[in-house]
Scaffold this active site. Structure first.
Site, mmCIF file in Angstrom:
data_model
loop_
_atom_site.group_PDB
_atom_site.id
_atom_site.type_symbol
_atom_site.label_atom_id
_atom_site.label_comp_id
_atom_site.label_asym_id
_atom_site.label_seq_id
_atom_site.Cartn_x
_atom_site.Cartn_y
_atom_site.Cartn_z
ATOM 1 N N LYS A 13 -4.870 20.331 -63.245
ATOM 2 C CA LYS A 13 -4.056 21.551 -63.314
ATOM 3 C C LYS A 13 -3.730 22.093 -61.927
ATOM 4 O O LYS A 13 -2.615 22.496 -61.673
ATOM 5 C CB LYS A 13 -4.815 22.683 -64.029
ATOM 6 C CG LYS A 13 -4.948 22.575 -65.494
ATOM 7 C CD LYS A 13 -5.470 23.881 -66.086
ATOM 8 C CE LYS A 13 -6.676 24.499 -65.412
ATOM 9 N NZ LYS A 13 -7.939 23.807 -65.470
ATOM 10 N N ARG A 86 -8.588 32.378 -69.384
ATOM 11 C CA ARG A 86 -9.536 31.333 -69.764
ATOM 12 C C ARG A 86 -10.345 31.751 -70.988
ATOM 13 O O ARG A 86 -11.164 30.986 -71.462
ATOM 14 C CB ARG A 86 -10.481 31.161 -68.585
ATOM 15 C CG ARG A 86 -11.112 29.823 -68.454
ATOM 16 C CD ARG A 86 -10.863 29.335 -67.097
ATOM 17 N NE ARG A 86 -11.883 28.574 -66.465
ATOM 18 C CZ ARG A 86 -11.701 28.063 -65.246
ATOM 19 N NH1 ARG A 86 -10.579 28.287 -64.595
ATOM 20 N NH2 ARG A 86 -12.630 27.354 -64.691
ATOM 21 N N ARG A 125 -13.297 13.371 -57.034
ATOM 22 C CA ARG A 125 -12.598 14.478 -56.376
ATOM 23 C C ARG A 125 -13.265 14.851 -55.056
ATOM 24 O O ARG A 125 -14.481 14.964 -54.978
ATOM 25 C CB ARG A 125 -12.561 15.697 -57.297
ATOM 26 C CG ARG A 125 -11.908 16.900 -56.632
ATOM 27 C CD ARG A 125 -11.299 17.845 -57.591
ATOM 28 N NE ARG A 125 -12.272 18.614 -58.364
ATOM 29 C CZ ARG A 125 -11.912 19.595 -59.181
ATOM 30 N NH1 ARG A 125 -10.638 19.902 -59.328
ATOM 31 N NH2 ARG A 125 -12.827 20.243 -59.855
ATOM 32 N N ARG A 158 -16.960 19.341 -54.029
ATOM 33 C CA ARG A 158 -17.157 20.770 -54.324
ATOM 34 C C ARG A 158 -18.539 20.959 -54.937
ATOM 35 O O ARG A 158 -18.929 20.158 -55.797
ATOM 36 C CB ARG A 158 -16.098 21.221 -55.333
ATOM 37 C CG ARG A 158 -15.152 22.264 -54.791
ATOM 38 C CD ARG A 158 -13.996 22.464 -55.695
ATOM 39 N NE ARG A 158 -14.349 23.022 -56.998
ATOM 40 C CZ ARG A 158 -13.453 23.388 -57.907
ATOM 41 N NH1 ARG A 158 -12.177 23.257 -57.654
ATOM 42 N NH2 ARG A 158 -13.832 23.878 -59.054
ATOM 43 N N ARG A 169 -19.487 23.283 -67.008
ATOM 44 C CA ARG A 169 -18.109 23.807 -66.934
ATOM 45 C C ARG A 169 -17.269 23.289 -68.097
ATOM 46 O O ARG A 169 -16.458 24.018 -68.663
ATOM 47 C CB ARG A 169 -17.459 23.418 -65.598
ATOM 48 C CG ARG A 169 -18.050 24.195 -64.429
ATOM 49 C CD ARG A 169 -17.624 23.595 -63.103
ATOM 50 N NE ARG A 169 -16.205 23.726 -62.860
ATOM 51 C CZ ARG A 169 -15.524 22.950 -62.014
ATOM 52 N NH1 ARG A 169 -16.132 21.986 -61.356
ATOM 53 N NH2 ARG A 169 -14.242 23.128 -61.831
HETATM 54 P P1 AMP Z 1 -11.782 26.436 -61.352
HETATM 55 O O1 AMP Z 1 -11.491 26.066 -59.929
HETATM 56 O O2 AMP Z 1 -10.562 26.925 -62.085
HETATM 57 O O3 AMP Z 1 -12.510 25.362 -62.116
HETATM 58 O O4 AMP Z 1 -12.763 27.712 -61.303
HETATM 59 C C1 AMP Z 1 -14.017 27.663 -60.638
HETATM 60 C C2 AMP Z 1 -14.947 28.726 -61.182
HETATM 61 O O5 AMP Z 1 -14.377 30.042 -61.004
HETATM 62 C C3 AMP Z 1 -15.213 28.642 -62.687
HETATM 63 O O6 AMP Z 1 -16.242 27.704 -62.988
HETATM 64 C C4 AMP Z 1 -15.633 30.082 -62.988
HETATM 65 O O7 AMP Z 1 -16.939 30.358 -62.506
HETATM 66 C C5 AMP Z 1 -14.674 30.879 -62.104
HETATM 67 N N1 AMP Z 1 -13.400 31.201 -62.797
HETATM 68 C C6 AMP Z 1 -12.150 30.751 -62.478
HETATM 69 N N2 AMP Z 1 -11.233 31.261 -63.308
HETATM 70 C C7 AMP Z 1 -11.890 32.050 -64.179
HETATM 71 C C8 AMP Z 1 -11.500 32.843 -65.294
HETATM 72 N N3 AMP Z 1 -10.214 32.929 -65.695
HETATM 73 N N4 AMP Z 1 -12.458 33.523 -65.961
HETATM 74 C C9 AMP Z 1 -13.745 33.467 -65.581
HETATM 75 N N5 AMP Z 1 -14.198 32.731 -64.553
HETATM 76 C C10 AMP Z 1 -13.286 32.023 -63.841
#
Ligand code: AMP
Length: 218
Positions: A13, A86, A125, A158, A169
């Site tokens: 994404k 989310r 990644r 990461r 996750r």
């Molecule tokens: P991502 O890079 O989108 O996988 O986000 C990394 C981390 O940020 C996630 O595992 C959550 O801890 C937090 N996070 C990102 N977007 C959200 C969201 N919309 N709601 C809650 N936590 C979020």
């Protein structure tokens, strides 16, 4: 165009959101990027959310909604939301907020792909710890192995791409995002995209899908 992307972590994404924003000349808002930069800058928000991110847990809805809606409100043209909403609570709040400013989402693209392909995406990644550029050992390798094309920094995995955090996750994703699919289906703005292909093929498919749907709406 006002878009949101749904899909499990590792579905590509983030990469596709950057490309879509560039092609369609719209703003890109990644909730994960916003939170990670607050975390690394050590801001009051960063301190509050640090533990959630490190454990692969969702940041509480009220905090997330405030952060993202505040940023969306500052955008004048179109945008693509990546990683937000989310949860159903986030989606419902965002819909109310966007309706109130007469800027509802035009389209939500749901990226789908097989669990086995997903795990390999995480294993491969790599990210630049300085500029945030994302690579993949199989599908988007850097020009010089191990180094960022933009600034030559050594690439890293990461911290939340470690296998146990990844499992958490993906589990969190399945529980929280799947109800959103129904939410957006009911609003008749959901389209589904097979995200298993090579990045350039997925970009071509997603841009076609967006343009095709934009044509239908106007
Ligand atoms: P991502 O890079 O989108 O996988 O986000 C990394 C981390 O940020 C996630 O595992 C959550 O801890 C937090 N996070 C990102 N977007 C959200 C969201 N919309 N709601 C809650 N936590 C979020």
């Amino acid at each position: 165009m006002r878009l949101a992307l749904l899909g499990p972590p590792g579905a590509g994404k983030g990469t596709q959101a950057i490309r879509i924003a560039h092609r369609m000349k719209i703003a890109h808002l990644s909730s994960g990027d916003i939170l990670r930069s607050e975390k690394s800058a050590g801001t009051p928000l960063g301190l509050k959310i640090r533990d959630f991110i490190d454990r692969g847990k969702l940041v509480p809805d009220d905090l997330m909604i405030r952060v993202m809606e505040d940023r969306v409100a500052r955008i004048h043209g179109g945008f693509v939301l990546d990683g937000f909403p989310r949860t159903l609570v986030q989606a419902a709040d965002l819909a109310g907020f966007l309706d109130s400013i007469h800027k509802p989402l035009d389209l939500v693209v749901n990226f789908v792909l097989d669990e086995n392909v997903l795990s390999r995406r995480f294993e491969g990644r790599r990210v630049c710890p300085v500029c945030g550029s994302v690579y993949h050992l199989d599908t988007m390798p850097p020009e010089v192995p191990g180094l960022c094309d933009q600034d030559g920094q050594a690439l890293v995995t990461r911290p939340d791409d470690q296998p146990d955090v990844v499992r958490e996750r993906i589990k969190t994703y399945r529980l929280s995002v799947e109800p959103l699919v129904d939410f957006y289906k009911k609003r008749e703005i959901l389209v589904t995209l097979d995200a298993a292909g090579a990045p350039n093929d997925v970009t071509a498919a997603v841009v076609d899908l967006i343009r095709g749907n934009a044509g239908k709406k106007r």
